[in-house]
Design a protein around this motif. Structure first.
Motif, PDB file in Angstrom:
ATOM      1  N   TYR A 121       5.794   3.197  -8.175  1.00 56.30           N
ATOM      2  CA  TYR A 121       5.411   1.920  -8.785  1.00 56.30           C
ATOM      3  C   TYR A 121       5.730   2.016 -10.269  1.00 56.30           C
ATOM      4  O   TYR A 121       5.324   2.961 -10.941  1.00 56.30           O
ATOM      5  CB  TYR A 121       3.906   1.691  -8.575  1.00 56.30           C
ATOM      6  N   LEU A 122       6.474   1.020 -10.785  1.00 56.80           N
ATOM      7  CA  LEU A 122       6.863   1.033 -12.188  1.00 56.80           C
ATOM      8  C   LEU A 122       6.178  -0.061 -13.008  1.00 56.80           C
ATOM      9  O   LEU A 122       6.038   0.078 -14.216  1.00 56.80           O
ATOM     10  CB  LEU A 122       8.382   0.880 -12.325  1.00 56.80           C
ATOM     11  N   GLY A 123       5.782  -1.147 -12.369  1.00 58.20           N
ATOM     12  CA  GLY A 123       5.147  -2.233 -13.098  1.00 58.20           C
ATOM     13  C   GLY A 123       4.893  -3.415 -12.204  1.00 58.20           C
ATOM     14  O   GLY A 123       5.150  -3.378 -11.001  1.00 58.20           O
ATOM     15  N   SER A 124       4.368  -4.483 -12.803  1.00 61.30           N
ATOM     16  CA  SER A 124       4.068  -5.686 -12.037  1.00 61.30           C
ATOM     17  C   SER A 124       4.522  -6.922 -12.793  1.00 61.30           C
ATOM     18  O   SER A 124       4.784  -6.878 -14.002  1.00 61.30           O
ATOM     19  CB  SER A 124       2.581  -5.764 -11.703  1.00 61.30           C
ATOM     20  N   LEU A 125       4.607  -8.021 -12.044  1.00 62.92           N
ATOM     21  CA  LEU A 125       5.133  -9.255 -12.585  1.00 62.92           C
ATOM     22  C   LEU A 125       4.463 -10.417 -11.860  1.00 62.92           C
ATOM     23  O   LEU A 125       4.203 -10.330 -10.663  1.00 62.92           O
ATOM     24  CB  LEU A 125       6.651  -9.280 -12.359  1.00 62.92           C
ATOM     25  N   VAL A 126       4.182 -11.475 -12.597  1.00 62.75           N
ATOM     26  CA  VAL A 126       3.617 -12.695 -12.022  1.00 62.75           C
ATOM     27  C   VAL A 126       4.584 -13.835 -12.289  1.00 62.75           C
ATOM     28  O   VAL A 126       5.097 -13.984 -13.406  1.00 62.75           O
ATOM     29  CB  VAL A 126       2.242 -13.033 -12.642  1.00 62.75           C
ATOM     30  N   ILE A 127       4.825 -14.629 -11.256  1.00 64.92           N
ATOM     31  CA  ILE A 127       5.613 -15.855 -11.401  1.00 64.92           C
ATOM     32  C   ILE A 127       4.681 -17.032 -11.153  1.00 64.92           C
ATOM     33  O   ILE A 127       4.068 -17.132 -10.087  1.00 64.92           O
ATOM     34  CB  ILE A 127       6.790 -15.907 -10.414  1.00 64.92           C
ATOM     35  N   ARG A 128       4.577 -17.890 -12.150  1.00 65.01           N
ATOM     36  CA  ARG A 128       3.835 -19.143 -11.987  1.00 65.01           C
ATOM     37  C   ARG A 128       4.842 -20.191 -11.519  1.00 65.01           C
ATOM     38  O   ARG A 128       5.885 -20.382 -12.152  1.00 65.01           O
ATOM     39  CB  ARG A 128       3.192 -19.567 -13.309  1.00 65.01           C
ATOM     40  N   HIS A 129       4.532 -20.874 -10.448  1.00 70.33           N
ATOM     41  CA  HIS A 129       5.462 -21.843  -9.875  1.00 70.33           C
ATOM     42  C   HIS A 129       5.581 -23.109 -10.704  1.00 70.33           C
ATOM     43  O   HIS A 129       6.519 -23.877 -10.524  1.00 70.33           O
ATOM     44  CB  HIS A 129       5.066 -22.172  -8.443  1.00 70.33           C
ATOM     45  N   VAL A 145       9.227  -1.566  -7.833  1.00 73.36           N
ATOM     46  CA  VAL A 145       9.132  -0.246  -7.215  1.00 73.36           C
ATOM     47  C   VAL A 145      10.511   0.346  -6.960  1.00 73.36           C
ATOM     48  O   VAL A 145      11.505  -0.366  -6.815  1.00 73.36           O
ATOM     49  CB  VAL A 145       8.328  -0.278  -5.893  1.00 73.36           C
ATOM     50  N   SER A 146      10.518   1.668  -6.878  1.00 70.91           N
ATOM     51  CA  SER A 146      11.694   2.430  -6.479  1.00 70.91           C
ATOM     52  C   SER A 146      11.209   3.476  -5.486  1.00 70.91           C
ATOM     53  O   SER A 146      10.515   4.423  -5.879  1.00 70.91           O
ATOM     54  CB  SER A 146      12.340   3.109  -7.685  1.00 70.91           C
ATOM     55  N   ALA A 154       0.825  -1.211   0.000  1.00 73.68           N
ATOM     56  CA  ALA A 154       0.000   0.000   0.000  1.00 73.68           C
ATOM     57  C   ALA A 154       0.858   1.261   0.000  1.00 73.68           C
ATOM     58  O   ALA A 154       0.351   2.348  -0.276  1.00 73.68           O
ATOM     59  CB  ALA A 154      -0.932  -0.012   1.204  1.00 73.68           C
ATOM     60  N   ALA A 155       2.145   1.131   0.240  1.00 73.68           N
ATOM     61  CA  ALA A 155       3.040   2.288   0.284  1.00 73.68           C
ATOM     62  C   ALA A 155       3.139   3.016  -1.058  1.00 73.68           C
ATOM     63  O   ALA A 155       3.524   4.189  -1.093  1.00 73.68           O
ATOM     64  CB  ALA A 155       4.433   1.861   0.754  1.00 73.68           C
ATOM     65  N   VAL A 156       2.787   2.338  -2.149  1.00 77.05           N
ATOM     66  CA  VAL A 156       2.880   2.962  -3.472  1.00 77.05           C
ATOM     67  C   VAL A 156       1.496   3.228  -4.060  1.00 77.05           C
ATOM     68  O   VAL A 156       1.337   3.318  -5.276  1.00 77.05           O
ATOM     69  CB  VAL A 156       3.743   2.121  -4.441  1.00 77.05           C
ATOM     70  N   ARG A 157       0.504   3.387  -3.211  1.00 79.46           N
ATOM     71  CA  ARG A 157      -0.890   3.533  -3.643  1.00 79.46           C
ATOM     72  C   ARG A 157      -1.060   4.563  -4.749  1.00 79.46           C
ATOM     73  O   ARG A 157      -1.608   4.261  -5.809  1.00 79.46           O
ATOM     74  CB  ARG A 157      -1.784   3.901  -2.452  1.00 79.46           C
ATOM     75  N   ALA A 158      -0.628   5.785  -4.520  1.00 81.17           N
ATOM     76  CA  ALA A 158      -0.860   6.863  -5.489  1.00 81.17           C
ATOM     77  C   ALA A 158      -0.181   6.574  -6.825  1.00 81.17           C
ATOM     78  O   ALA A 158      -0.805   6.711  -7.885  1.00 81.17           O
ATOM     79  CB  ALA A 158      -0.390   8.195  -4.926  1.00 81.17           C
TER      80      ALA A 158
END
Length: 177
Positions: free
Chosen positions: A75-83, A70-71, A15-19
């Motif tokens: 927030y710069l983007g998102s990523l999903v890892i499928r196990h 994040v930096s 939640a720290a990168v909400r905005a």
């Protein structure tokens, strides 16, 4: 242009990168002409939105994890890892995107590099990634990370095997993962 003071890193959703999450995803959705209704829902209870994305969860019928790139407060983007791979291998082990305000700055390449370390720690070696044939930028990201092409999947996406730190090379197409 905004100068990032902290090196971007993959983290659990926060939640720290909400905005910057909401603004970045809004810009990305508008650039693609996609619906933004889900962002209105997310903005009403962002803490719950984040909580639904933390940890290993069953998605697409396999265990997977969501990470945000994040930096500091950005927030710069998102990523999903499928196990593990889904039955039809669509999507591969890793899916990622950088929101439009941060594209073209090398973030996807670094995000995938960091993800490959996480995937290798799971014992996945090599990782399968799939890329739309028209997404030349993503193909370059995969190739910069050592991706070796392996034809087209049933969804019409290019397949790439990418070595993880736990592996030394990509397999031939006959290798089962």
């Amino acid at each position: 242009m905004i100068t990032l003071t902290d090196p971007p890193t993959l983290v659990a959703p926060t939640a720290a990168v909400r905005a910057t999450y909401l603004v970045g995803e809004m810009a990305d959705m508008k650039d693609r002409g996609a619906s933004t209704e889900w962002l209105a829902v997310a903005s009403r209870d962002f803490d719950a939105f984040v909580a639904e994305r933390i940890g290993v969860r069953e998605r697409w019928g396999v265990p997977s994890e969501v990470f945000w790139f994040v930096s500091g407060d950005f927030y710069l983007g998102s990523l999903v890892i499928r196990h593990r791979l889904i039955a039809d291998q669509g999507g591969g082990h890793i899916g990622y995107h950088v929101v439009s305000p941060w594209q073209g700055q090398g973030h996807a390449t670094e995000m995938l590099r960091q993800a490959l370390v996480k995937v290798g720690a799971l014992g996945i070696s090599p990782a399968l990634l799939t890329v739309s044939p028209v997404n030349h930028a993503s193909r370059r990201v995969v190739e910069k990370n050592g991706g070796v092409p392996d034809g087209i999947n049933h969804e019409g996406e290019q397949r790439f095997w990418v070595p993880t730190p736990a592996s030394s090379s990509a397999p031939s197409p006959a290798v089962a993962v």
